[in-house]
Enzyme design. Structure first.
Site, PDB file in Angstrom:
ATOM      1  CG  HIS A  34      -4.381   5.659   9.705  1.00  0.00           C
ATOM      2  ND1 HIS A  34      -3.978   6.939   9.991  1.00  0.00           N
ATOM      3  CD2 HIS A  34      -4.375   5.575   8.345  1.00  0.00           C
ATOM      4  CE1 HIS A  34      -3.752   7.601   8.869  1.00  0.00           C
ATOM      5  NE2 HIS A  34      -3.976   6.794   7.856  1.00  0.00           N
ATOM      6  N   GLY A  80       0.849  -1.208   0.000  1.00  0.00           N
ATOM      7  CA  GLY A  80       0.000   0.000   0.000  1.00  0.00           C
ATOM      8  C   GLY A  80       0.875   1.244   0.000  1.00  0.00           C
ATOM      9  N   GLY A  81       1.938   1.195  -0.793  1.00  0.00           N
ATOM     10  CA  GLY A  81       2.965   2.246  -0.760  1.00  0.00           C
ATOM     11  C   GLY A  81       2.599   3.502  -1.536  1.00  0.00           C
ATOM     12  CG  PHE A 102      -3.779  -3.760   1.333  1.00  0.00           C
ATOM     13  CD1 PHE A 102      -5.124  -3.703   1.662  1.00  0.00           C
ATOM     14  CD2 PHE A 102      -3.025  -2.584   1.400  1.00  0.00           C
ATOM     15  CE1 PHE A 102      -5.726  -2.517   2.027  1.00  0.00           C
ATOM     16  CE2 PHE A 102      -3.617  -1.376   1.771  1.00  0.00           C
ATOM     17  CZ  PHE A 102      -4.973  -1.348   2.083  1.00  0.00           C
ATOM     18  NE  ARG A 156       0.352   9.122   5.992  1.00  0.00           N
ATOM     19  CZ  ARG A 156       0.033   9.423   4.725  1.00  0.00           C
ATOM     20  NH1 ARG A 156       0.760   8.953   3.721  1.00  0.00           N
ATOM     21  NH2 ARG A 156      -0.984  10.182   4.446  1.00  0.00           N
ATOM     22  CG  ASP A 212      -1.281   1.553  -3.642  1.00  0.00           C
ATOM     23  OD1 ASP A 212      -2.498   1.464  -3.932  1.00  0.00           O
ATOM     24  OD2 ASP A 212      -0.880   2.192  -2.664  1.00  0.00           O
TER      25      ASP A 212
HETATM   26  C1  LIG Z   1      -2.731   7.012   3.124  1.00  0.00           C
HETATM   27  S1  LIG Z   1      -2.143   6.121   1.760  1.00  0.00           S
HETATM   28  C2  LIG Z   1      -0.525   5.648   2.322  1.00  0.00           C
HETATM   29  C3  LIG Z   1       0.452   5.572   1.196  1.00  0.00           C
HETATM   30  C4  LIG Z   1       1.896   5.302   1.618  1.00  0.00           C
HETATM   31  N1  LIG Z   1       2.031   4.044   2.300  1.00  0.00           N
HETATM   32  C5  LIG Z   1       2.455   6.425   2.456  1.00  0.00           C
HETATM   33  O1  LIG Z   1       2.768   6.229   3.617  1.00  0.00           O
HETATM   34  O2  LIG Z   1       2.573   7.542   1.921  1.00  0.00           O
HETATM   35  C6  LIG Z   1      -3.044   4.577   1.795  1.00  0.00           C
HETATM   36  C7  LIG Z   1      -2.721   3.706   0.624  1.00  0.00           C
HETATM   37  O3  LIG Z   1      -3.467   2.484   0.716  1.00  0.00           O
HETATM   38  C8  LIG Z   1      -3.729   2.078  -0.614  1.00  0.00           C
HETATM   39  N2  LIG Z   1      -4.806   1.069  -0.654  1.00  0.00           N
HETATM   40  C9  LIG Z   1      -6.105   1.224  -0.348  1.00  0.00           C
HETATM   41  N3  LIG Z   1      -6.779   0.077  -0.550  1.00  0.00           N
HETATM   42  C10 LIG Z   1      -5.869  -0.805  -1.033  1.00  0.00           C
HETATM   43  C11 LIG Z   1      -5.957  -2.160  -1.424  1.00  0.00           C
HETATM   44  N4  LIG Z   1      -7.114  -2.836  -1.358  1.00  0.00           N
HETATM   45  N5  LIG Z   1      -4.834  -2.781  -1.841  1.00  0.00           N
HETATM   46  C12 LIG Z   1      -3.648  -2.111  -1.892  1.00  0.00           C
HETATM   47  N6  LIG Z   1      -3.507  -0.811  -1.519  1.00  0.00           N
HETATM   48  C13 LIG Z   1      -4.605  -0.173  -1.101  1.00  0.00           C
HETATM   49  C14 LIG Z   1      -4.134   3.361  -1.279  1.00  0.00           C
HETATM   50  O4  LIG Z   1      -4.100   3.260  -2.691  1.00  0.00           O
HETATM   51  C15 LIG Z   1      -3.100   4.326  -0.716  1.00  0.00           C
HETATM   52  O5  LIG Z   1      -1.973   4.399  -1.540  1.00  0.00           O
END
Ligand SMILES: C[S@@+](CC[C@H](N)C(=O)[O-])C[C@H]1O[C@@H](n2cnc3c(N)ncnc32)[C@H](O)[C@@H]1O
Length: 412
Positions: A322, A256-257, A303, A319, A281
Site C-alpha cells: 500500500h 518487508g517484514g 524487494f 502492509r 527487510d
Molecule cells: C509498513 S512497514 C510493514 C512492516 C511489516 N511487514 C508489518 O506488517 O509490520 C513497510 C516495510 O517495508 C520495508 N521496505 C521498504 N522498502 C523496502 C525495500 N526496497 N526492500 C525491502 N523492504 C522494504 C520497510 O523497511 C518496512 O519494514
C-alpha cells in the site's frame, strides 16, 4: 431555522437516536455472547457491532448539529487537534498527576514556564474532549488524555499531524498545479510539494532528522501492532499442516517484514509444523532489531530485486504494497513471483477495500497513502496487479468488522 425545518430536524434526530439505541442493544448482546473470546469470528462480531454503533452515533451527531453547524465542526476539529498538539509540546500531559488529581492553571504555568493565559486558552478547547476541569481552571487527566502518554499512540498522533495534516491542507493547491489525477511520482506528489523536499522522496525526507525518524518508526510500529489481530485471518497452521515438510522446507518468507513483529506471530501460528521461517527487510532495518526472534532467520533483501529464497511454501507480504503505486507494486510482485514454484503461494496482507461503503479508516488510510503515491486497494485492484505480475488471485480471506484481509495468489 423556521418551525417546519426544526420539526424536520427533531424527526431526523429521533430516527437516528432509535438507530443508536438499537445498535447499543445489539452491541451489548454481542459482548455478552462473544466478548473476551479470542477466535476470529467472535473478534469480528464484536468489531462489526461496535463499528455499526459508532456509525449510528455519527449519524446522530450530524442530525443534531445540522448542515451549517457541520461545516463549522471541521474548523472546531482543526482548532482542537492544534490545541492538543501544542499542549503535548508544552508538557501538560506529563505534568498532570496520573492518579487523576488536579493541578491549577497557576501551578502548571509556573512549573512549565509558560504564559498562564495561553495555557487556559488552549485548555478551553481541549478540556471538553480530553481533560477534566473539576473546578474552574483546575485540570486533571482522564483516560482520553492519558492515552497520549503511550509512545506509539503519541508518535502516531504527532506523525499524522506533523507530516500529513499540512499535506491535506495543500491537496487542492497541488492538484490545481499538476492536474486532477492520482500522483505517481515519488518526487512530485502532495507530500513532496508540501514539505518542499527538493528532489527527495518522502522516505528519504523523513530520515533527515534522526529524532523525528524515531517517532516515525514508533508510529509505524504502533500501527502494525494495532492491526496484528488480522495476521491470523489466514489459517497458517491448517494450510501448512496439509503439506509434507522437513526441517529444511521454507514455510514462510516474510517479505518487508520490518522488525519481525508479524513474523513472530506467524511463527507462533505455525507451531509444530516442521520448517524454516525467514524474515526479510533492508539490512539497515534488520540491524535495528533488538529483541530475540527465536527460530526466525533474518535476511537482508531489497524487494525490488529477485527474491533469493526459491520455492518457499508461502511468501507473505504485509502492509508494504500500500506504500507503492501500481507500477512499483508490479515490480515487487514480479520479484517474488520469479522465485515461486507451483507449490508456492503468495499472501498479501493488507486492507481490501469494499467496492462501496468503505469504513472511515480505510478511506483516510487510502488518502494518506495517496499523498506519497501509495494506495489502499479493492479486491478487483489487487487482482489486476497480480495479473500484471504473472500471478492469479485464488481467494481473499477476510473477517466481518474490518477491511483487513489476506489475498492469496499463485503462479498463473
Ligand atoms: C509498513 S512497514 C510493514 C512492516 C511489516 N511487514 C508489518 O506488517 O509490520 C513497510 C516495510 O517495508 C520495508 N521496505 C521498504 N522498502 C523496502 C525495500 N526496497 N526492500 C525491502 N523492504 C522494504 C520497510 O523497511 C518496512 O519494514
Amino acid at each position: 431555522m423556521d418551525k417546519e425545518a426544526a420539526l424536520q430536524q427533531v424527526a431526523a434526530i429521533t430516527q437516528a437516536l432509535e438507530e443508536v439505541t438499537k445498535g447499543l442493544k445489539q452491541y451489548a448482546t454481542v459482548i455478552q455472547e462473544s466478548g473476551g473470546k479470542s477466535d476470529l469470528e467472535s473478534i469480528g462480531q464484536v468489531s462489526q457491532s461496535h463499528t455499526d454503533l459508532v456509525s449510528g452515533v455519527r449519524t446522530l451527531n450530524r442530525a443534531s448539529r445540522g448542515p451549517v453547524d457541520m461545516v463549522f465542526a471541521q474548523i472546531e476539529a482543526v482548532a482542537y487537534t492544534g490545541a492538543v498538539r501544542a499542549l503535548l509540546e508544552m508538557g501538560i500531559f506529563e505534568k498532570l498527576p496520573l492518579d487523576g488529581t488536579g493541578l491549577s492553571a497557576d501551578v502548571l504555568a509556573n512549573e512549565l514556564r509558560v504564559e498562564r493565559d495561553l495555557l487556559v486558552r488552549l485548555m478551553r478547547v481541549a478540556v471538553p474532549e480530553l481533560f477534566a476541569e473539576p473546578e474552574p481552571q483546575i485540570y486533571s487527566h482522564t483516560p482520553y488524555s492519558m492515552v497520549y502518554l503511550h509512545p506509539g499512540v503519541r508518535g502516531a498522533f504527532k506523525l499524522m499531524l506533523g507530516e500529513y495534516a499540512p499535506v491535506f491542507n495543500k491537496l487542492s493547491e497541488f492538484f490545481k498545479d499538476s492536474g486532477w489525477k492520482s500522483p505517481q511520482s515519488e518526487t512530485n506528489n502532495p507530500y513532496t510539494f508540501t514539505h518542499q523536499t527538493k528532489g527527495l522522496t518522502m522516505w528519504e525526507h523523513v530520515k533527515l532528522d534522526p529524532d523525528y525518524f524515531k517517532i516515525w518508526n514508533a508510529a509505524m510500529n504502533a500501527q502494525g501492532i494495532a492491526t496484528s489481530f488480522a495476521i491470523s485471518i489466514f489459517p497458517f497452521k491448517t494450510e501448512l499442516s496439509k503439506m509434507e515438510t522437513t526441517e529444511e522446507t521454507v514455510l514462510v518468507v516474510d517479505v518487508g517484514g520490518g522488525l519481525g513483529h508479524a513474523t513472530k506471530q506467524v511463527k507462533a501460528l505455525c507451531e509444530d509444523v516442521k520448517g524454516r521461517i525467514i524474515l526479510q527487510d533492508r539490512p539497515e532495518v534488520l540491524e535495528d532489531i533488538t529483541e530475540e526472534l527465536p527460530e526466525i532467520e533474518k535476511m537482508g533483501h531489497d524487494f525490488f530485486t529477485p527474491n533469493p529464497v526459491k520455492g518457499a511454501l508461502i511468501y507473505y507480504i504485509r502492509r508494504c504494497l500500500h506504500d507503492w503505486n501500481d507500477e512499483n507494486c508490479v515490480l515487487i510482485l514480479k520479484n517474488i513471483a520469479c522465485s515461486m514454484t507451483r507449490s508456492s503461494r503468495l499472501l498479501i496482507a493488507e486492507i481490501v477495500l469494499p467496492a462501496t461503503k468503505a469504513d472511515v479508516e480505510g478511506a483516510w488510510m487510502d488518502l494518506t497513502m495517496m499523498t506519497f503515491t501509495g494506495k489502499e486497494r479493492t479486491e478487483q485492484q489487487w487482482g489486476d496487479l497480480l495479473k500484471d505480475a504473472g500471478l492469479r488471485l485464488e481467494k481473499t480471506y477476510g473477517m466481518p468488522g474490518t477491511h483487513y484481509g489476506v489475498v492469496e495468489a499463485y503462479l498463473t
